[in-house]
Each structure stands twice: as structure tokens, then as C-alpha cells.
Scaffold this active site. Structure first.
Site, PDB file in Angstrom:
ATOM      1  CG  ASN A 163       5.168   6.175  -1.830  1.00 30.06           C
ATOM      2  OD1 ASN A 163       4.947   6.785  -0.782  1.00 30.06           O
ATOM      3  ND2 ASN A 163       4.260   6.040  -2.773  1.00 30.06           N
ATOM      4  CG  ASP A 192     -11.832  35.052 -37.412  1.00 26.33           C
ATOM      5  OD1 ASP A 192     -11.644  34.376 -38.455  1.00 26.33           O
ATOM      6  OD2 ASP A 192     -11.441  36.221 -37.298  1.00 26.33           O
ATOM      7  CG  ASP A 217     -10.548  30.338 -40.007  1.00 21.17           C
ATOM      8  OD1 ASP A 217      -9.870  30.160 -41.031  1.00 21.17           O
ATOM      9  OD2 ASP A 217     -10.744  31.450 -39.499  1.00 21.17           O
ATOM     10  CG  ASP A 253      -6.574  34.839 -37.511  1.00 19.62           C
ATOM     11  OD1 ASP A 253      -6.024  34.124 -38.340  1.00 19.62           O
ATOM     12  OD2 ASP A 253      -7.759  34.733 -37.168  1.00 19.62           O
ATOM     13  CB  VAL A 300      -0.940  -0.014   1.223  1.00 22.46           C
ATOM     14  CG1 VAL A 300      -1.682   1.300   1.335  1.00 22.46           C
ATOM     15  CG2 VAL A 300      -1.902  -1.178   1.123  1.00 22.46           C
ATOM     16  CB  ALA A 301       3.972   2.084   1.856  1.00 21.67           C
ATOM     17  CG  ASN A 353       0.849   5.461   1.703  1.00 22.01           C
ATOM     18  OD1 ASN A 353       1.830   5.961   1.169  1.00 22.01           O
ATOM     19  ND2 ASN A 353      -0.006   4.698   1.100  1.00 22.01           N
TER      20      ASN A 353
HETATM   21  P1  ATP Z   1      -6.518  38.091 -40.198  1.00 20.73           P
HETATM   22  O1  ATP Z   1      -6.574  36.888 -41.046  1.00 20.73           O
HETATM   23  O2  ATP Z   1      -5.204  38.325 -39.580  1.00 20.73           O
HETATM   24  O3  ATP Z   1      -7.651  38.253 -39.245  1.00 20.73           O
HETATM   25  P2  ATP Z   1      -7.725  39.876 -42.012  1.00 20.73           P
HETATM   26  O4  ATP Z   1      -8.821  40.335 -41.146  1.00 20.73           O
HETATM   27  O5  ATP Z   1      -7.086  40.888 -42.886  1.00 20.73           O
HETATM   28  O6  ATP Z   1      -6.557  39.292 -41.216  1.00 20.73           O
HETATM   29  P3  ATP Z   1      -9.582  38.508 -43.568  1.00 20.73           P
HETATM   30  O7  ATP Z   1     -10.688  38.899 -42.695  1.00 20.73           O
HETATM   31  O8  ATP Z   1      -9.561  37.174 -44.226  1.00 20.73           O
HETATM   32  O9  ATP Z   1      -8.224  38.655 -42.858  1.00 20.73           O
HETATM   33  O10 ATP Z   1      -9.476  39.628 -44.695  1.00 20.73           O
HETATM   34  C1  ATP Z   1      -8.608  39.477 -45.772  1.00 20.73           C
HETATM   35  C2  ATP Z   1      -8.681  40.674 -46.661  1.00 20.73           C
HETATM   36  O11 ATP Z   1     -10.004  40.813 -47.158  1.00 20.73           O
HETATM   37  C3  ATP Z   1      -8.365  41.983 -45.980  1.00 20.73           C
HETATM   38  O12 ATP Z   1      -7.008  42.261 -45.989  1.00 20.73           O
HETATM   39  C4  ATP Z   1      -9.145  42.974 -46.808  1.00 20.73           C
HETATM   40  O13 ATP Z   1      -8.414  43.326 -47.948  1.00 20.73           O
HETATM   41  C5  ATP Z   1     -10.359  42.169 -47.244  1.00 20.73           C
HETATM   42  N1  ATP Z   1     -11.495  42.419 -46.371  1.00 20.73           N
HETATM   43  C6  ATP Z   1     -11.570  42.229 -45.051  1.00 20.73           C
HETATM   44  N2  ATP Z   1     -12.779  42.557 -44.578  1.00 20.73           N
HETATM   45  C7  ATP Z   1     -13.495  42.983 -45.624  1.00 20.73           C
HETATM   46  C8  ATP Z   1     -14.835  43.462 -45.798  1.00 20.73           C
HETATM   47  N3  ATP Z   1     -15.675  43.558 -44.776  1.00 20.73           N
HETATM   48  N4  ATP Z   1     -15.224  43.810 -47.017  1.00 20.73           N
HETATM   49  C9  ATP Z   1     -14.388  43.691 -48.061  1.00 20.73           C
HETATM   50  N5  ATP Z   1     -13.132  43.258 -47.971  1.00 20.73           N
HETATM   51  C10 ATP Z   1     -12.670  42.901 -46.780  1.00 20.73           C
END
Ligand code: ATP
Length: 892
Positions: free
Chosen positions: A697, A631, A635, A328, A281-282, A725
Site C-alpha cells: 500500500n 487436573d 486447581d 504437573d 481505499v488503497a 488493492n
Molecule cells: P502431579 O502433581 O505431578 O500430578 P502427583 O500425582 O504425585 O503429581 P497428587 O495427585 O497431588 O500429585 O499426589 C500427591 C501425593 O499424594 C503423591 O505423591 C502420593 O504420595 C499421594 N497420593 C497420590 N494418589 C494417591 C491415592 N490415590 N491415594 C493415596 N495417596 C495418594
């Protein structure tokens, strides 16, 4: 609400039926309905019942060994031992139970935190609420990435596509509409004007009326099938189980040896049998399962305090082994607080932040801002004199810049009739508008002779490829190679400053496009670009440095421009920022070539979600343990593939969160580093406990096995062994499991996930300290042992006390050096448990009743002081070893 065939009703009929309107319910009505229908939750299948938890404690292997020992001692007529062993069983069971109960509670709390927020319209106001607060009749807003939080009848569907696999098994996303359907008994997959609880929005946007919540949804009906809560055992737990089993075997071997030695020396067999069982046990670290459970659970709570929400428990330990953190840029490394600072037109650069900024009457420049603010889903809000915006910060910055230039309510002049939403593959979005005569905001003259307009905004590099004209003041000129080059240079110039750049373009349309995807986004007229700043987060720079010191490589993977990305990466202290790789450059690389590249590239720019997946795979093939942030909906595969998938808590979609192992509540890169640190602390604490427990132990086993060879027959009685123990493994060990961060935690290289729990220095530690504790205690026993006087048990009491004190000393010596060894604040539990341990030890020695049961002698103050000082010797030895280790680490 009575289940209805909502799909047969028109939107108006549905609104009427549910006594609501497009403006939403009133708060009073929401209260009443919440009362009536209850919260929007699936009824959870009950977790493990406390009784079951308690029962499981009694079926642990180690407890079973103890029970067998109790039964045997019962048969041998040793009532006191039987009772003592049973008391120990109960104590360990209660201890295990309390720990597991607390751990379960902690996990349940984590789960509750993971409830998503949803966007509704109530009293004509858009607001974000917890999904549990939804009621039938609520007007729900859906966008890409949402997990539909209730059953809804759609009122509006703009390119809305839903993945309904969770309900229908269908792997293709379904295009949604709002028209009523004729047939009553349609299968769920064909009710295209409904969005059901648990399905995902993969594309587009929509609004709808909540028709059912909680168990009163289609998912609720089958929820019982889905609620198998998987209680995942972590790889570490599995390995510790193995270790436990191995030690149990070792214990049996030691017991057998003890039995043989005793019999050879002519001890009575029944006495020896009991001694042997107690020794077995120990050897076994009974405290181990409880310590593991509580360490992991408390660890995940500590991570929560630092804004990391653990979704899958194994992540807690994998975090400690992470070698690459892919992150990102926008929002994680930077604040995601965008401010539009410059507008670059064909021939003119306008600083939007100039203090004397006044809305100029320049149509041309207003035209650019109109496009930016109209091809946009953010909502402008005014707080006092300040403009703010709801929605994507990039888009928010644009509506604010437009508002500051006096451009508001543009949707009255340009009502939106169609859209082609943003996605991170195209990196742009397009909206289609009718051009409408409007007194409040007149149509810019240049747009007055067309019925429809398409506005596109997105990455400049991509946009220039689909433009064939450029707007130069009042004129439109062909986008010649010269213009193209000028615009690309302007873009690079801005990007090099670390500014995020968005291009703007339009296209005049004589009629509504029949096939938007084919007809839009080509032959556009380029208008200009907006540059916005997004300051790096303050905590990131030190976190990057900490990360590098800890042997972890930070890597930026962004959708943004390579120059913007490298400017920010260099600013934050990323290594080798010279060699950014773009998605386009990745494409022609073979997997092997990519595998070579990822060894040193720190910035990946203009990547698509598919590229992310390739990058992770390449890193993993190089043997890296990868943490990856994400996000968006796209992804999800990368988040699943990464060893630690990290979703953004604020900007992340529900789909990304669902796929992740961990959610960053503050979206901050520094939080990832903090949770890696916590992951390492947890592992270190487990190893610390094991070093402590096994060392002690081993000491006890040595004392028992070697005593006969120096003339002492049986060094400790079974009861004394069991007691030691319980005190050390049970109490002290538990306290050691929750030590804080050490100064060296983030100075060591990452631990290989396959690395055995005890190896190298840790194993030597166990051996040395086992030897030390064993030899000191034996030596003391030898000095006090009087072969002439068998009735005096002072020598045995001295061994008993010395083992206890050396163990306490060892525990203090093993403590983390974040604070001093005796710090109460860093770990009050430890200090309390050590006081209790010493107190109890003194109690059995000095309280006559207990003393007699344990067969001890009251020690004189001098003898007690000698035993105690042995504890101090062990403490100093452990501290010395620690100091040596630290010095070695610094040298490396
Ligand atoms: P990360 O990937 O680091 O978050 P990010 O926000 O630039 O960077 P995305 O959101 O994929 O990445 O955007 C990529 C590109 O798309 C941007 O650099 C921009 O040129 C274009 N973009 C981002 N948001 C918009 C939007 N709301 N409308 C139109 N073009 C956009």
C-alpha cells in the site's frame, strides 16, 4: 419423564418409577429412551445467523468508505467506476462472510469436542459414555471433580459434597445424603438427596438415578439465562482494529494531499476527487479483518490436530507469548502408566517384578498389599492372562500388584463402611472396613481380633507423622526415632531412583468412628511402602529442549516427593534441578522472597493447590506470562489465574476443564509446547500479512503522490488502484495468513504481549519495501512515459502490471522458510491464490472488454517480461532480508 418430586421418594420407589435397577438399563432400553427423550443437551441459543453475519460485513468501516466512494462516483456520472467499486464491496463482503462462517463452524466443532464423558452402569457394566447419551433411568457414578451431567436422585453418597452455586447461588458446598425428604415444595438447595445438572462434585463419591436430562432439568428451565455466548474479541483483534482505524485516517490524509496536488496541477476536480478516494481505499488493508478471523480459527484447528483443544479464543495468541510453562509431573511429563515394582517393609525389600515372582505365603507381605488394594477405588479387570485396572493409575497399579500376589475380592473380607477420600492437600486417603468372616478369602490372623479396621495410604513423609507404631514381621513395635529415620531413608532411597512411593498403614478400631475426620488418621501402625515406576513420556525430553531454545522456562510443580521429582526433572533436561522447593519450604517465605526464588527454581514438590496459586502470582509479578496445568477441583483457581490455564483431557476433572483456556487431549507436556509453537505461527502470519499489505500500500501511495513530480500526472486510474488493492490485499494476503511453522519459530525469544504489532525490523521492512515497490514502479513508468503521446497508455499499463508483480514477488519472498518458497504442499491455498492473481492480472490486460474498461494497453511480450522480472527482483530482495534476519537470530 413427568417432573416429579423425586426427593420425596425412596431410592427404591425412584428405581421403580423410572423402570430401572441398580444394575442399570439394557442397551435396547437406552436406545428406546434416547429416541423418546432426545440427547442430553441444553438447546443452544442459535449462533449468529448467516444473514446477520453478511449484514455485518457491509457495516465494516472500510466497506462504508467504499460505499461512499461508489455513491460519489455515481453522482459524478462515472458508472463504470461505481459498478467496479460496488463489485469490490460485494467481493470483500462475500470474502469476509465466507471466512467468518468458516471460523464460526470451526468454533462450533471445537465446542462439540468439549462435551464431557460420564461414567454409568448399564447391563451391570461400568462404562464411560458421552454426557449427551444419558437417558432417564441411567445409573450414574459421580466422583470428585465431576460436573453433574443431568438431574439425579442419589442412591449412594460417600462424603459427597456438591457446589451448587450455578443453580442456587450458595457459595458453600452442600453435604449430600440419600434419605427421602418429607416436604414436597422444598427449594432446590434443600433437596439434599438430589444432584442437579451443572453443579460440581467438590468432594466424595456417589451414585444416582438420572431423573431428568437436557432441557427437562432444573438447569434446562433456566438455561435461556445462561446461554449468552460471549464472543470474546482477542487483545490482538482489538489492537488490529486500532491499526485499521489509524490507517483509515492516514488514507484520508493521503487522499487530501493527492487532491491538493492534483488541483494545483490543474486536473479536473471531479477526476481528482475520485482518484483521491481510490487512494484512500488503497491505503486501508481491507483484507485485515478476514485474515485475522481465519488465521485464528484455522490456528485453533491446527492446534486441535496436535491434540490441544482451545476453549477460549484469546488463548491462541497468548500462547505465543508464554515465557514459563508450569507443568504437573504425573501424566503430563510421565506416562501415568504406573507399575508397582518394589514393596519395602520394615526389614525387607521385595522386588515385585522379579521374573520368578511367586505369591509367597508371607502374611505380613500380603497384609501390606491388602491394605494397598482395599484402600483403593480402582476396579480390577482381566483381559486374557493380563490384569488391567479401571480408575486412577496409581491405585490401579496397586490392585494389579495385589491380584498378581493372589489377592482379589478383598471387599468381601473387608466390606467398606466409611471413607475419608484422597485430596491433594492431605496427600492420603483412608477407608474404614468391617472385618467379616469369609470362606473365599480368610481374614489374615493379625486382623482377626478386631471388628473394624481403618486403612490409610498416602505420601510416606506425611504418613509417618501420624503413625506411632510400626509393623515388624508378626510384631508391632513403637515407631522410635530410629525406626522413623530408617523408614525415611528407605523412602528417600526409592525416591532418588525416580520411583513414586506410597506409604501404607492401618488402625484397629473397636467401633465405628463417630467423627471420622477427628478420629482417623492418627496413631496408625506403619506397614511399609510401595514404589512404582512411571516412565517419562518419550516426546517430553525433546519438547523440554525445544522449550528452552525458544526462551521458555519449563517448571515442574508436583504433589510428589522432591527427590522423585528432581530425579525425573533431571532426566528430562530441566534446568537447575538442584534446588527443589517443597510446599513446606514455601510456607514461611514472604511474597517478595518467593518472587525472588521463582526466578530460578525449576522443581516445586509436595505442593498443594494453594501453593500453585502463590507460585503463579509470584511468577506473574516478575513479568512472566505463565501457562499452568491442572487436573483437580482445587486447581481451578490456579487455572483461572494463569495466563494460559491448561486442563488435562484424560485425567482432568470437568471442573478443571471448565476453568481452563485450553485442554490437552493427550495430557502430554509436548502438546503444550506444540501449541505455543502454533500460537507463535499465528502471530507471525498476521505480522507477515501486515508487512505485506502495508508495504504494498505504501508503494502505491508513493507512486500516486510522487508521479506528478516526475512529469506523470496521475499514475493510476481509480479503477486500476481498486483492482490492485483487491487482488493483493484480498487474495495474496489471505494465502499468506496460513503459512506453516518456520525453522526459526521456536528459536526466537517469546514476544512481549504488549509489543506493538509493527515495530523495529518489521516497521523498517514496511518502509523499505514500500519504497522499493514505489520506486521500481515509478521508474518503469518514467521510462515508458511519452509526454508527446497522451493516447498511448502503455506506460500506465506497465505501472499497473509492475505493482501487481512486485507484490506477488514480495508475497513469495515473505513466505515461511519451513519449505521452499514455491512449495505447494506447505500451503496450497497460497499457491492457488497467487496463480489466480497472476491469471486475473493477465486477463484484464489482454481481454479486450476488460482492457477497455480499465483503460489499459495490451503489453508486448518483452514489456510483460520486464514487468514480471521486477517481481523477481522484489522476491530476491525479500528473501535476502529474510536470510539476514535468520543469520542475526542464530548469532544471538
Ligand atoms: P502431579 O502433581 O505431578 O500430578 P502427583 O500425582 O504425585 O503429581 P497428587 O495427585 O497431588 O500429585 O499426589 C500427591 C501425593 O499424594 C503423591 O505423591 C502420593 O504420595 C499421594 N497420593 C497420590 N494418589 C494417591 C491415592 N490415590 N491415594 C493415596 N495417596 C495418594
Amino acid at each position: 419423564m413427568e417432573t416429579q418430586n423425586w426427593h420425596n421418594l425412596t431410592p427404591e420407589e425412584t428405581l421403580k418409577e423410572l423402570a430401572t435397577s441398580p444394575a442399570g438399563l439394557s442397551e435396547a432400553e437406552v436406545e428406546a429412551r434416547l429416541e423418546k427423550y432426545g440427547p442430553n443437551e441444553l438447546q443452544e441459543k442459535k449462533g449468529k445467523s448467516p444473514l446477520k453475519m453478511l449484514w455485518e460485513q457491509f457495516t465494516e468501516t472500510m466497506v462504508l468508505i467504499l460505499l461512499v466512494a461508489a455513491i460519489i462516483s455515481g453522482f459524478l456520472g462515472k458508472e463504470v467506476e461505481t459498478i467496479a467499486i460496488l463489485a469490490i464491496v460485494v467481493l470483500f463482503a462475500v470474502l469476509g462472510f465466507v471466512q467468518e462462517f468458516r471460523a464460526e463452524k470451526a468454533m462450533a466443532a471445537l465446542k462439540r469436542m468439549a462435551v464431557p464423558t460420564v461414567r454409568v452402569r448399564r447391563e451391570n457394566q461400568v462404562q464411560d459414555i458421552s454426557a449427551t447419551k444419558l437417558v432417564p433411568g441411567d445409573i450414574l457414578l459421580l466422583e470428585t471433580g465431576n460436573i453433574v451431567p443431568a438431574d439425579i436422585r442419589l442412591l449412594e453418597a460417600a462424603n459427597l459434597r456438591l457446589m451448587e452455586a450455578a443453580l442456587t447461588g450458595e457459595a458453600e458446598a452442600v453435604e449430600k445424603s440419600t434419605e427421602p425428604l418429607d416436604k414436597a415444595d422444598l427449594p432446590i438447595g434443600d433437596r439434599v438427596n438430589m444432584a442437579y445438572f451443572g453443579t460440581n462434585v467438590t468432594y466424595g463419591r456417589g451414585t444416582g438415578i438420572v431423573t431428568g436430562t437436557g432441557m427437562n432439568t432444573e438447569l434446562g428451565k433456566i438455561a435461556t439465562l445462561l446461554q449468552e455466548v460471549k464472543n470474546l474479541e482477542t487483545p490482538l483483534q482489538k489492537r488490529l482494529d486500532k491499526l485499521g482505524e489509524m490507517l483509515a485516517l492516514l488514507g484520508v490524509a493521503a487522499a487530501a494531499l493527492m487532491l491538493i496536488i492534483g488541483v494545483v496541477l490543474g486536473e479536473p476536480l471531479d477526476e481528482m476527487f475520485l482518484t483521491a478516494v481510490s487512494l484512500a481505499v488503497a491505503v486501508v488493508p481491507e483484507g485485515l479483518p478476514a485474515v485475522v478471523t481465519i488465521t485464528l480459527a484455522i490456528g485453533s484447528q491446527r492446534m486441535l490436530k496436535r491434540h490441544a483443544l482451545i476453549r477460549k479464543l484469546p488463548a491462541v495468541e497468548t500462547l505465543g507469548s508464554v515465557t514459563v510453562i508450569c507443568s504437573d509431573k504425573t501424566g503430563t511429563l510421565t506416562e501415568n502408566k504406573m507399575t508397582a515394582v518394589v514393596l519395602q517393609l520394615a526389614e525387607q525389600r521385595i522386588e515385585l517384578r522379579e521374573p520368578d515372582f511367586s505369591p509367597s505365603s508371607d502374611k505380613y507381605y500380603k497384609m501390606a498389599l491388602s491394605i494397598a488394594a482395599t484402600c483403593n477405588d480402582a476396579t480390577l479387570q482381566k483381559q486374557g492372562d493380563e490384569y488391567t485396572a479401571l480408575g486412577d493409575p496409581t491405585e490401579g497399579a496397586l490392585v494389579i500388584a495385589a491380584a498378581q500376589a493372589g489377592l482379589q475380592n478383598l471387599e468381601e473380607t473387608f466390606p467398606r463402611v466409611d471413607e475419608y477420600p484422597f485430596d491433594s492437600d492431605r496427600k492420603r486417603m483412608t477407608t474404614v472396613h468391617r472385618v467379616q468372616e469369609n470362606a473365599a478369602s480368610p481374614i489374615p490372623p493379625s486382623f482377626s481380633d478386631t471388628d473394624f479396621l481403618a486403612f490409610t495410604k498416602g505420601s510416606v513423609d506425611g504418613l509417618l507423622k501420624i503413625c506411632n507404631q510400626i509393623r515388624v514381621q508378626e510384631e508391632t513395635e513403637p515407631l522410635t526415632p530410629e525406626w522413623l529415620q530408617r523408614m525415611q531413608e528407605a523412602n528417600n532411597l526409592l525416591a532418588r531412583e525416580g520411583v513414586r512411593v506410597l506409604g501404607l498403614a492401618y488402625k484397629m478400631l473397636p467401633e465405628l468412628p463417630r467423627n471420622p475426620e477427628a478420629e482417623l488418621e492418627q496413631e496408625l501402625t506403619f506397614v511399609g511402602m510401595v514404589g512404582m515406576i512411571d516412565p517419562p513420556r518419550a516426546a517430553v525430553k525433546p519438547a523440554v529442549a525445544e522449550c528452552r531454545e525458544a526462551g521458555i522456562r519449563p517448571v515442574m510443580i508436583t504433589g510428589d516427593h522432591p527427590l522423585t521429582a528432581t530425579a525425573i526433572a533431571a532426566d528430562l533436561g530441566f534446568p537447575d534441578t538442584g534446588d527443589a522447593l517443597t510446599g513446606e519450604m514455601l510456607l514461611p517465605l514472604s511474597d517478595e522472597e518467593l518472587q525472588e526464588k521463582v526466578k530460578h527454581v525449576s522443581v516445586f514438590a509436595r505442593v498443594s493447590p494453594e501453593d500453585k496459586l502463590r507460585i503463579i502470582t509470584a511468577l506473574q509479578n516478575n513479568g512472566e506470562i505463565v501457562s499452568m496445568t491442572g487436573d483437580g477441583v482445587n486447581d481451578a483457581p490456579a487455572l483461572k489465574k494463569a495466563n494460559i490455564g491448561v486442563a488435562m483431557g484424560i485425567t482432568g476433572t470437568d471442573v478443571a476443564k471448565e476453568a481452563s483456556d485450553m485442554v490437552l487431549l493427550d495430557d502430554n507436556f509436548a502438546t503444550i509446547v506444540a501449541s505455543v509453537e502454533e500460537g507463535r505461527v499465528i502471530y507471525d502470519n498476521l505480522v507477515r500479512f501486515i508487512r505485506f499489505s502495508l508495504g504494498g500500500n505504501l508503494g502505491k501511495v508513493l507512486v500516486m503522490l510522487l508521479a506528478p513530480f516526475i512529469g506523470i500526472h496521475i499514475a493510476l486510474q481509480p479503477l486500476q488502484l481498486l483492482w490492485l488493492n483487491l487482488l493483493t490485499d484480498g487474495l495474496m494476503g489471505l494465502g499468506l495468513g496460513v503459512e506453516p511453522v518456520e525453522a526459526t519459530t521456536m528459536q526466537k525469544p517469546p514476544r512481549h504481549p504488549e509489543q506493538p504489532i509493527l515495530y523495529g525490523k518489521d516497521l523498517t521492512y514496511v518502509l523499505w519495501f514500500g519504497l522499493l515497490i514505489g520506486m521500481i514502479s515509478l521508474g518503469i513508468g518514467y521510462l515508458y512515459f511519452d509526454p508527446e503521446n497522451h493516447s498511448d497508455t502503455t506506460w500506465q499499463t506497465m505501472i499497473f502490471a509492475t505493482i501487481a508483480f512486485t507484490q506477488v514477488g514480495n508475497a513469495f519472498g515473505l513466505r515461511a522458510e519451513g519449505y521452499s518458497s514455491f512449495s505447494y504442499k506447505s500451503n496450497p491455498l497460497f499457491i492457488w491464490l497467487s496463480l489466480v492473481t497472476v491469471g486475473l492480472q493477465l486477463l484484464v490486460i489482454y481481454l479486450p472488454v476488460l482492457r477497455n474498461i480499465f483503460g489499459l494497453t495490451a503489453l508486448s511480450p518483452q514489456d510483460l517480461a520486464i514487468a514480471f522480472s521486477m517481481g523477481i527482483v522484489t522476491f530476491l530482495a525479500a528473501r535476502l532480508e529474510k536470510w539476514r534476519r535468520k543469520k542475526q537470530l542464530v548469532k544471538h
